[in-house]
Motif scaffolding. Structure first.
Motif, short mmCIF file in Angstrom:
data_model
loop_
_atom_site.label_atom_id
_atom_site.label_comp_id
_atom_site.label_asym_id
_atom_site.label_seq_id
_atom_site.Cartn_x
_atom_site.Cartn_y
_atom_site.Cartn_z
N VAL A 54 7.34 5.90 -5.99
CA VAL A 54 6.16 5.43 -5.26
C VAL A 54 6.29 5.76 -3.78
N ILE A 64 -1.96 -0.55 2.04
CA ILE A 64 -1.49 -0.71 0.66
C ILE A 64 -1.98 -2.00 0.03
N VAL A 66 -0.60 -4.28 -3.45
CA VAL A 66 0.37 -4.42 -4.55
C VAL A 66 0.22 -5.80 -5.17
N ILE A 75 9.03 -1.95 -5.35
CA ILE A 75 8.19 -0.95 -4.70
C ILE A 75 8.10 -1.22 -3.21
N THR A 159 -4.08 2.81 -0.48
CA THR A 159 -3.18 3.13 -1.59
C THR A 159 -3.01 1.90 -2.46
N ILE A 161 -1.57 0.11 -5.74
CA ILE A 161 -0.42 0.25 -6.63
C ILE A 161 -0.44 -0.90 -7.62
N ILE A 205 -2.46 4.43 -7.87
CA ILE A 205 -1.16 4.65 -8.51
C ILE A 205 -0.93 3.57 -9.56
N VAL A 207 1.85 2.04 -12.14
CA VAL A 207 3.30 2.04 -12.37
C VAL A 207 3.61 1.21 -13.61
#
Length: 468
Positions: A54, A64, A66, A75, A159, A161, A205, A207
């Motif tokens: 990542v 970001i 998350v 991450i 971004t 994630i 992204i 994961v």
């Protein structure tokens, strides 16, 4: 509506759109009690490897989003070397606070709410609750604001994630259920993944560890089970990451998606996934595969080198999913370059021929790609390879570089790296066949420091090059 408010001295006072007027409250109850805390478990090696991948995709200055848990924590920890990250997320966690305290998250490059970490709620430790209390760097907003894809998209380099339970070979993912068995609701990940896709320079992204149930079940499956909720569609996901690498899915057809995802599945499930993909007509019926360690991608051989003319290259072994890359590369070559490399007038590169380059036994041969990276795209500038002759303990070597990048040092970088790898395998030298008028290649071999024996026959030099 009846509004009852609890006054609790342990509850943080958070800035942002998080206040209500006292006149809107009907009853106030004063009761102090400790808040629920969430302590994530230590990250295991799988989570750390995913975090490392990542970190390759998250650029400095990105905003970001998350989730929470051991994988998101790993991450976040992997981002400690980044600069000027911003946060626009649903959940505030311990990992975000750690990066703020270390100066990694500054929010200085955000397009909106500059200087502020934006979230909607918090789950973490008492330390985190104390950190966000009356902190002017933190703003909480209602879910309908933080999770609005059009608000999210206003952050450049957004971004997102997120994790999933399963993903199938076409790129559909579920974070809700395995078949008809429900695990959770949809959450906010679809909002953030779509917002990131709309963002200028953004990335979505996904994961997930490659397996579940102590390695007995693959999380990459041929198709999602009947009844499974499709949390993220094929169009929502750009990158998929497991502990075995990164698959870039955006713009790829079903065959390319299937091969990319098989390449990052757990090695013990790859043969099964390949056969299931063939049955479903997702990939070619004759798709080859090298089972076991001999066919596992040697990631440790990836390296970065710079040519004498200043071209930065990623040198890496070929992957089973690289067929489209090499097809584009070979069709970019002139007829003359093709002729000098293959000593043949044949210029077509069908699937059957490309397989010879991408499906290899790494213990017996090596194909190294010289890659220029342009954002998410990889562009092959050169290909170097050798095939081992076990009787002589040498290897036949060959190189080819794109016409518009010839005479810029790429061939020298490739040959030096191939020589380094061959020496590590204990080989004694290279052999090669080169047209007598292919002066650049003959010159390249001559300056590498080999002990060279040459034999000219029918306009072709047969070279034996012993390592010093």
């Amino acid at each position: 509506d009846l509004v009852i408010a609890q006054v609790n001295k342990h509850m943080p006072r958070v800035h942002g759109d998080s206040f209500i007027h006292i006149e809107d409250v009907d009853y106030i109850i004063h009761h102090d009690e400790k808040l629920l805390t969430y302590e994530s478990s230590p990250s295991d090696e799988v989570c750390k490897r995913i975090g490392k991948y990542v970190s390759k995709l998250v650029e400095n200055g990105s905003t970001i989003q998350v989730g929470y848990g051991s994988l998101p924590d790993a991450i976040l920890k992997s981002l400690e070397e980044k600069k000027d990250l911003g946060v626009h997320t649903e959940l505030m966690s311990d990992g975000i606070v750690d990066l703020m305290e270390k100066g990694v998250i500054t929010n200085e490059k955000k397009s909106i709410h500059r200087g502020k970490t934006v979230a909607s709620f918090c789950m973490g430790s008492e330390k985190t609750y104390r950190f966000i209390d009356d902190n002017p760097e933190i703003e909480f907003h209602p879910i309908e604001y933080t999770n609005n894809p059009f608000i999210i998209a206003q952050n450049e380099k957004m971004t997102a994630i997120n994790s999933a339970l399963e993903i199938d070979l076409t790129g559909q993912a579920t974070a809700e259920s395995i078949g008809r068995y429900m695990y959770s609701g949809i959450g906010g990940q679809a909002d953030f993944m779509r917002g990131a896709r709309l963002s200028k320079g953004g990335k979505s992204i996904l994961v997930l560890p490659s397996t579940a149930q102590n390695g007995e079940v693959s999380r990459i499956v041929p198709f999602l089970k009947e009844g499974a909720g499709v949390t993220l569609t094929r169009g929502d996901i750009e990158y998929v990451i497991t502990e075995y690498g990164i698959a870039y899915l955006h713009g790829k057809n079903l065959r390319e998606r299937a091969m990319s995802l098989i390449a990052i599945a757990h090695p013990k499930f790859r043969a099964w996934l390949l056969e299931e993909a063939k049955k479903a007509n997702l990939i070619f019926k004759d798709q080859a595969f090298i089972p076991g360690k001999r066919g596992e991608y040697p990631e440790h051989l990836e390296t970065y080198r710079t040519t004498e003319t200043g071209i930065e290259l990623l040198l890496r072994p070929v992957k089973i999913s690289d067929e489209p890359l090499l097809k584009e590369f070979f069709y970019s070559l002139s007829d003359q370059t093709i002729y000098k490399r293959f000593m043949s007038m044949r210029t077509d590169m069908p699937h059957e021929r490309l397989q010879e380059f991408v499906v290899i036994d790494y213990s017996k041969e090596m194909v190294i790609l010289a890659i220029k990276q342009e954002g998410p795209r990889e562009i092959v500038l050169g290909v170097g390879q050798y095939a081992i002759d076990e009787k002589t303990h040498t290897a036949e070597v060959a190189l080819v570089v794109r016409d518009d990048y010839q005479n810029k040092g790429i061939g020298k970088v490739l040959l030096r790296y191939l020589t380094e790898l061959a020496k590590k395998q204990g080989l004694l030298g290279f052999t090669a066949e080169v047209f007598a008028d292919n002066y650049p290649m003959l010159h390249l071999f001559s300056i590498m420091g080999f002990e060279i024996e040459k034999r000219l026959e029918d306009g072709v030099y047969h070279l034996k090059m012993r390592f010093r």
